[in-house]
Design an enzyme around this catalytic site. Structure first.
Site, mmCIF file in Angstrom:
data_model
loop_
_atom_site.group_PDB
_atom_site.id
_atom_site.type_symbol
_atom_site.label_atom_id
_atom_site.label_comp_id
_atom_site.label_asym_id
_atom_site.label_seq_id
_atom_site.Cartn_x
_atom_site.Cartn_y
_atom_site.Cartn_z
ATOM 1 N N GLN A 107 5.742 21.358 17.965
ATOM 2 C CA GLN A 107 5.497 20.717 19.116
ATOM 3 C C GLN A 107 5.032 19.375 19.055
ATOM 4 O OE1 GLN A 107 1.877 21.892 21.590
ATOM 5 N NE2 GLN A 107 3.372 22.792 23.147
ATOM 6 N N TYR A 177 -1.206 16.539 29.666
ATOM 7 C CA TYR A 177 -1.054 15.678 28.512
ATOM 8 C C TYR A 177 -0.715 14.277 28.960
ATOM 9 C CZ TYR A 177 -2.412 19.485 24.998
ATOM 10 O OH TYR A 177 -2.996 20.454 24.388
ATOM 11 N N ALA A 352 2.810 34.356 23.759
ATOM 12 C CA ALA A 352 1.798 33.842 23.034
ATOM 13 C C ALA A 352 0.801 34.934 22.495
ATOM 14 C CB ALA A 352 1.538 32.545 23.631
ATOM 15 N N ARG A 353 0.074 35.301 23.741
ATOM 16 C CA ARG A 353 -1.182 36.050 23.472
ATOM 17 C C ARG A 353 -0.904 37.313 22.944
ATOM 18 N NH1 ARG A 353 -3.804 35.400 29.657
ATOM 19 N NH2 ARG A 353 -1.556 35.090 29.628
#
Length: 417
Positions: A107, A177, A352-353
């Site tokens: 990423q 971002y 993810a988690r």
């Protein structure tokens, strides 16, 4: 086989699938999750172990987060930034993941106003000048020269990724971002070629995508993580996001889009959903700050109810409007949900988690239709970014050591990769 007039048979999520020039062993991607185990800004054994676990556990591809394109583009100074000195370690990491049978993506991005200027000891770039709640410093308005430099830096980072053995790069266009902050009307009040109309506000993201594609061609897969909405009043919203997605599709700069939401700058829990672990966040900060976090933290860490596939209702609008391959993110914890995503036309899912708690979840899902994640969405993994990201209910899984927590701005800040 498809009977005339019937709906096409959804793909098997656990069979090989193409992503641009790449063949993944299945359609499950470990999404980027800040690891918190690179105290010198270079690959460590702990980072390699972090990504080997889900690779051995069956994911088609794991994503290394977060590989900044420049020093001021880090969210904090302990993160990796893509430079020649990083290549040997990155090569060790990609080789280790490949030995487990998975692909690996980097990423790449520039944190912009999400960067902690105190930690980086460099100004945080943004569309304009304002006080960042993360570094408690004023941001610096990016000049046209800054923007051109950052675009070139993304291309250079993509080249570093190729040299390091990565199979893909994911460009970060989410969570406010830098590229995402330019997309937001709330944050972008410029009156030059990068402000005003959506076409102008999108030029940073589109310029990055063009530069990266021009640099790597079809050598590796190129994806982008795009906000569907920021989750803040006056921020980037679905109607504009769809237009940006169409431009990316028309220009052919990405092989797939991962659809995300929320603002690390203003509303991070909008992405995570579930409980907001204020007490756990307060506990990792020095004593004078703890009371303030307990009293005022709810203004930043809002709690949202957790639902399985919670981003699906918004993502459906993108699926209906685009032919581009899409990656569904957000609350993917059951095989039935993975199959539902395939049935609704999504080519991949991202987790993810759930993989923090059970790195082998994908293998178990492939073997047993009734398997579901043990993740309870307590989000107590979020504060562990200060000591090596892990699920606290099962421990650190081979225990990455904590990066130093200094009193001079050296702490990482809560953010969504």
């Amino acid at each position: 086989m498809t009977v005339p007039g019937s709906a096409p048979t959804p793909p098997d999520p656990f069979a090989p699938a193409r992503l641009g020039p790449l063949t993944l062993r299945n359609r499950v991607i470990k999404s980027a999750t800040f690891e918190g185990v690179t105290p010198e800004g270079l690959v460590t054994d702990e980072l390699i172990a972090y990504h080997r676990r889900p690779a051995a556990g069956g994911v088609g591809m794991t994503t290394v987060a977060y590989c900044a394109v420049s020093p001021e583009g880090r969210t904090e100074r302990h993160q990796i930034w893509m430079r020649p000195e990083a290549v040997p370690g990155l090569r060790r990491l990609t080789d280790a993941v490949h030995r487990e049978g998975a692909a690996v993506s980097a990423q790449i991005g520039h944190a912009g106003p999400v960067a902690d200027a105190r930690s980086n000891r460099l100004p945080a770039l943004a569309p304009g000048r304002f006080l960042s709640p993360l570094g408690m410093r004023m941001t610096r308005a990016a000049t046209a020269e800054d923007i051109a430099r950052v675009i070139r830096a993304h291309a250079a980072a993509a080249r570093i990724a190729v040299e390091s053995g990565f199979d893909a790069v994911e460009m970060h266009f989410g969570h406010n971002y830098l590229a995402s902050s330019f997309l937001s009307r709330r944050l972008n009040h410029r009156d030059d070629a990068y402000g005003g109309s959506l076409a102008n506000r999108a030029e940073v993201a589109l310029g990055i995508a063009r530069a990266v594609r021009d640099e790597v061609g079809d050598t590796i897969a190129v994806t982008a993580k795009l906000n569907m909405d920021d989750g803040v009043p006056g921020g980037f919203w679905l109607d504009e996001s769809l237009q940006v997605a169409r431009r990316l599709q028309e220009e052919g700069t990405v092989d797939a889009l991962e659809l995300t939401a929320g603002s690390s700058l203003l509303n991070p829990m909008y992405l995570f959903r579930g409980e907001a672990p204020l007490s756990e966040f307060a506990a990792v900060f020095p004593r004078p700050m703890r009371l303030g976090i307990r009293l005022a933290g709810r203004r930043f860490l809002h709690a949202y109810p957790y639902e399985e596939a919670f981003l699906l209702p918004s993502a459906r609008q993108f699926r209906a409007a685009l032919s581009l391959p899409l990656i569904l993110l957000g609350g993917i914890t059951r095989r039935a949900t993975v199959e539902r995503a395939m049935a609704e036309g999504f080519e991949y899912v991202a987790m993810a988690r759930a993989l923090l708690r059970e790195p082998d979840l994908v293998n178990r899902m492939a073997e047993d239709r009734d398997v579901r994640s043990l993740c309870i969405h307590c989000n107590k993994c979020m504060p562990t970014i200060y000591t090596g990201t892990h699920c606290p209910l099962v421990g650190p899984l081979a225990g990455p050591p904590a990066p130093p927590l200094t009193g001079d701005g050296g702490r990482p800040r809560p953010h969504a990769s």
